[in-house]
Design a protein around this motif. Structure first.
Motif, short mmCIF file in Angstrom:
data_model
loop_
_atom_site.label_atom_id
_atom_site.label_comp_id
_atom_site.label_asym_id
_atom_site.label_seq_id
_atom_site.Cartn_x
_atom_site.Cartn_y
_atom_site.Cartn_z
N LEU A 111 0.83 -1.20 0.00
CA LEU A 111 0.00 0.00 0.00
C LEU A 111 0.87 1.26 0.00
CD1 LEU A 111 -2.71 -1.15 2.55
CD2 LEU A 111 -2.77 -1.28 0.04
N MET A 112 1.96 1.24 0.74
CA MET A 112 2.88 2.36 0.77
C MET A 112 3.50 2.58 -0.61
SD MET A 112 6.53 2.73 2.73
CE MET A 112 7.21 1.55 1.60
N LEU A 113 3.89 1.49 -1.27
CA LEU A 113 4.47 1.60 -2.60
C LEU A 113 3.44 2.12 -3.60
CD1 LEU A 113 6.59 -1.66 -2.68
CD2 LEU A 113 7.43 0.70 -2.41
N ARG A 114 2.21 1.69 -3.45
CA ARG A 114 1.14 2.18 -4.34
C ARG A 114 0.98 3.70 -4.21
NH1 ARG A 114 -1.10 4.29 -7.53
NH2 ARG A 114 -3.23 4.08 -8.24
N ARG A 115 1.08 4.21 -3.01
CA ARG A 115 0.98 5.66 -2.81
C ARG A 115 2.15 6.39 -3.47
NH1 ARG A 115 -0.70 3.87 2.24
NH2 ARG A 115 1.36 4.23 3.14
N ALA A 116 3.30 5.74 -3.56
CA ALA A 116 4.48 6.37 -4.16
C ALA A 116 4.43 6.40 -5.68
CB ALA A 116 5.75 5.64 -3.69
N LEU A 117 3.47 5.70 -6.28
CA LEU A 117 3.34 5.69 -7.74
C LEU A 117 2.70 6.97 -8.24
CD1 LEU A 117 2.02 2.14 -8.70
CD2 LEU A 117 4.23 3.14 -9.30
N ALA A 118 3.22 7.47 -9.35
CA ALA A 118 2.61 8.59 -10.05
C ALA A 118 1.34 8.09 -10.74
CB ALA A 118 3.59 9.15 -11.08
N PRO A 119 0.41 8.98 -11.06
CA PRO A 119 -0.77 8.56 -11.82
C PRO A 119 -0.34 7.84 -13.11
CG PRO A 119 -1.06 10.80 -11.03
CD PRO A 119 0.37 10.40 -10.72
N GLY A 120 -0.93 6.68 -13.36
CA GLY A 120 -0.57 5.88 -14.52
C GLY A 120 0.67 5.05 -14.33
N GLY A 121 1.27 5.11 -13.13
CA GLY A 121 2.49 4.35 -12.86
C GLY A 121 2.21 2.87 -12.71
N VAL A 122 3.27 2.09 -12.74
CA VAL A 122 3.17 0.63 -12.68
C VAL A 122 4.02 0.11 -11.53
CG1 VAL A 122 3.71 -1.52 -13.90
CG2 VAL A 122 2.73 0.42 -15.15
N LEU A 123 3.41 -0.76 -10.73
CA LEU A 123 4.10 -1.48 -9.66
C LEU A 123 4.18 -2.94 -10.09
CD1 LEU A 123 5.19 -1.96 -6.75
CD2 LEU A 123 2.80 -2.13 -6.01
N VAL A 124 5.40 -3.45 -10.26
CA VAL A 124 5.57 -4.86 -10.60
C VAL A 124 6.16 -5.60 -9.42
CG1 VAL A 124 5.79 -4.52 -13.09
CG2 VAL A 124 7.83 -4.57 -11.70
N VAL A 125 5.62 -6.77 -9.15
CA VAL A 125 6.08 -7.61 -8.05
C VAL A 125 6.37 -8.99 -8.61
CG1 VAL A 125 5.49 -8.64 -5.84
CG2 VAL A 125 4.70 -6.32 -6.37
N LEU A 126 7.61 -9.40 -8.48
CA LEU A 126 7.99 -10.76 -8.84
C LEU A 126 8.21 -11.48 -7.52
CD1 LEU A 126 8.84 -12.87 -10.93
CD2 LEU A 126 11.16 -11.98 -10.73
N GLY A 127 7.34 -12.43 -7.23
CA GLY A 127 7.38 -13.11 -5.95
C GLY A 127 8.16 -14.40 -5.99
N LEU A 128 8.15 -15.06 -4.86
CA LEU A 128 8.83 -16.34 -4.70
C LEU A 128 7.81 -17.38 -4.26
CD1 LEU A 128 11.97 -15.27 -2.69
CD2 LEU A 128 11.88 -15.86 -5.09
N TYR A 129 8.09 -18.60 -4.54
CA TYR A 129 7.31 -19.69 -3.98
C TYR A 129 8.27 -20.79 -3.55
CZ TYR A 129 7.99 -22.36 -8.29
OH TYR A 129 8.56 -23.03 -9.32
N PRO A 130 7.86 -21.57 -2.58
CA PRO A 130 8.78 -22.62 -2.09
C PRO A 130 9.00 -23.70 -3.14
CG PRO A 130 6.68 -22.73 -0.93
CD PRO A 130 6.61 -21.55 -1.84
N SER A 131 10.25 -24.05 -3.33
CA SER A 131 10.59 -25.11 -4.26
C SER A 131 10.26 -26.47 -3.65
CB SER A 131 12.09 -25.06 -4.57
OG SER A 131 12.46 -26.13 -5.40
N ARG A 132 9.75 -27.37 -4.44
CA ARG A 132 9.37 -28.71 -3.96
C ARG A 132 10.40 -29.77 -4.29
NH1 ARG A 132 5.73 -27.31 -0.46
NH2 ARG A 132 3.93 -26.29 -1.32
N ARG A 133 11.53 -29.39 -4.87
CA ARG A 133 12.53 -30.40 -5.21
C ARG A 133 13.80 -30.24 -4.50
NH1 ARG A 133 14.48 -28.99 -11.18
NH2 ARG A 133 14.36 -26.78 -10.98
#
Length: 122
Positions: A100-122
């Protein structure tokens, strides 16, 4: 140095930069590889990371971005400032309020990209 799997996603993430973007923030910038790619596109880039060692490496590599050693939750980001904010494998340990804090830091029309992680099963 081992393989950095985050680099694989850089071309995809670069496609998300909006046309006309001028400012970018990379959260958890590490040694600054993605921040430098953004700077090469002509963006004014700020990279933040809480780890002093990786910030020192990023600064040593140069390439245009400005780096700050700070936990993004304490960074005092200006509202509506950034046209593009990237979080590459950096938000998973943080509370949702950080998004939410990062969203507030975006300019109008700005883009927030999040590349997440997931636990590996191997």
């Amino acid at each position: 140095m081992g393989v950095n799997f985050n680099d694989h996603y850089h071309p995809l993430l670069l496609k998300q930069v909006p046309d006309g973007a001028r400012t970018a923030l990379e959260v958890g910038c590490g040694a600054g590889r993605f921040a430098r790619l953004l700077a090469r596109r002509g963006l004014e880039v700020e990279g933040v990371d809480a780890d002093a060692g990786v910030i020192a490496a990023a600064r040593a590599a140069g390439g245009g971005p400005r780096y700050r050693q700070v936990d993004v939750r304490e960074a005092r980001l200006a509202d509506g400032h950034y046209d593009f904010i990237s979080c590459v494998a950096s938000l998973h340990p943080m509370p949702f309020e950080t998004v939410l804090m990062l969203r507030r830091a975006l300019a109008p029309g700005g883009v927030l990209v999040v590349l997440g992680l997931y636990p590996s099963r191997r």
